[in-house]
Design an enzyme around this catalytic site. Structure first.
Site, short mmCIF file in Angstrom:
data_model
loop_
_atom_site.label_atom_id
_atom_site.label_comp_id
_atom_site.label_asym_id
_atom_site.label_seq_id
_atom_site.Cartn_x
_atom_site.Cartn_y
_atom_site.Cartn_z
N CYS A 115 -25.74 11.74 19.98
CA CYS A 115 -26.63 12.37 19.01
C CYS A 115 -27.96 12.78 19.62
CB CYS A 115 -26.91 11.41 17.85
SG CYS A 115 -25.44 10.92 16.95
N HIS A 116 -28.44 13.92 19.21
CA HIS A 116 -29.80 14.35 19.50
C HIS A 116 -30.43 14.67 18.14
CE1 HIS A 116 -28.99 14.67 23.79
NE2 HIS A 116 -27.87 15.29 23.48
N ALA A 117 -31.37 13.85 17.75
CA ALA A 117 -31.96 14.02 16.42
C ALA A 117 -32.82 15.29 16.38
CB ALA A 117 -32.83 12.81 16.08
#
Length: 210
Positions: A115-117
């Protein structure tokens, strides 16, 4: 998919054992835009209680189909010259796994998430429901306050977020240096007037978690 293949290490390493260590290379693929959707559920009135988070990974059949298609594509790449001359074995899911059902099972058993917020401080027009900053990174309703990181993106880029964040940050930084951003406090102060402070919150690496 992990394959045995030569690679160029950053520095020389001593071989493991008399015969030397086996060289391995990894190749993987993932979905940037998915049809599957997860959800967050509040399970208690206690504000300190953790919510129940369901990722919903690969629940939509299109996502699973695309992941299986990706394995076929990567196998075709591995068969191409000159790469095929260096590959000794496929360690996952293994060349014996060939049928659609078996590949789907392998993908479901080995699924993972990276994940990359982004998008919690999105760019958009002022007075819209979700917008926090404008196209110059200026926080709406403020003077001299800028935000530039992956959080201002209104959608998910189809490439690593670090690259797009650095490009956007460089563009906004150039505008700030050249005085092309709209706030008045970027202009030269009048004689005898103290220059206004400009605060820039800028991160050049992506916000990520696993």
């Amino acid at each position: 998919m992990r394959r045995t293949a030569p690679h160029r290490p950053c520095r020389r390493r001593r071989p493991r054992g008399r015969g030397g260590g086996r060289r391995r290379a990894a190749a993987g693929h993932g979905l940037s835009r998915t049809a599957s959707r997860g959800g967050i559920e509040i399970v208690s009135r206690d504000p300190d209680a953790a919510p129940r988070i369901g990722l919903g990974l690969l629940e939509h059949p299109d996502d699973l189909r695309r992941m299986v298609s990706g394995i076929h594509h990567m196998r075709q790449v591995a068969k191409s010259s000159p790469l095929r001359n260096h590959i000794k074995a496929e360690t996952w899911p293994g060349l014996v796994v060939t049928t659609g059902a078996d590949l789907e099972r392998a993908v479901l058993e080995g699924k993972n998430i990276c994940c990359h917020a982004i998008g919690t401080c999105v760019m958009g027009r002022e007075r819209t429901s979700a917008a926090v900053v404008d196209q110059s990174g200026t926080v709406h309703g403020t003077d001299g306050l800028y935000v530039m990181d992956a959080l201002i993106r209104p959608d998910i880029p189809e490439l690593p977020t670090g690259t797009t964040t650095m490009m956007s940050a460089e563009r906004i930084a150039d505008d700030l240096r050249q005085g092309d951003c709209p706030p008045d406090n970027l202009r030269e102060p009048a004689a005898g007037q103290r220059p206004a402070r400009t605060h820039v919150a800028m991160r050049f690496c992506q916000t990520s978690y696993a």
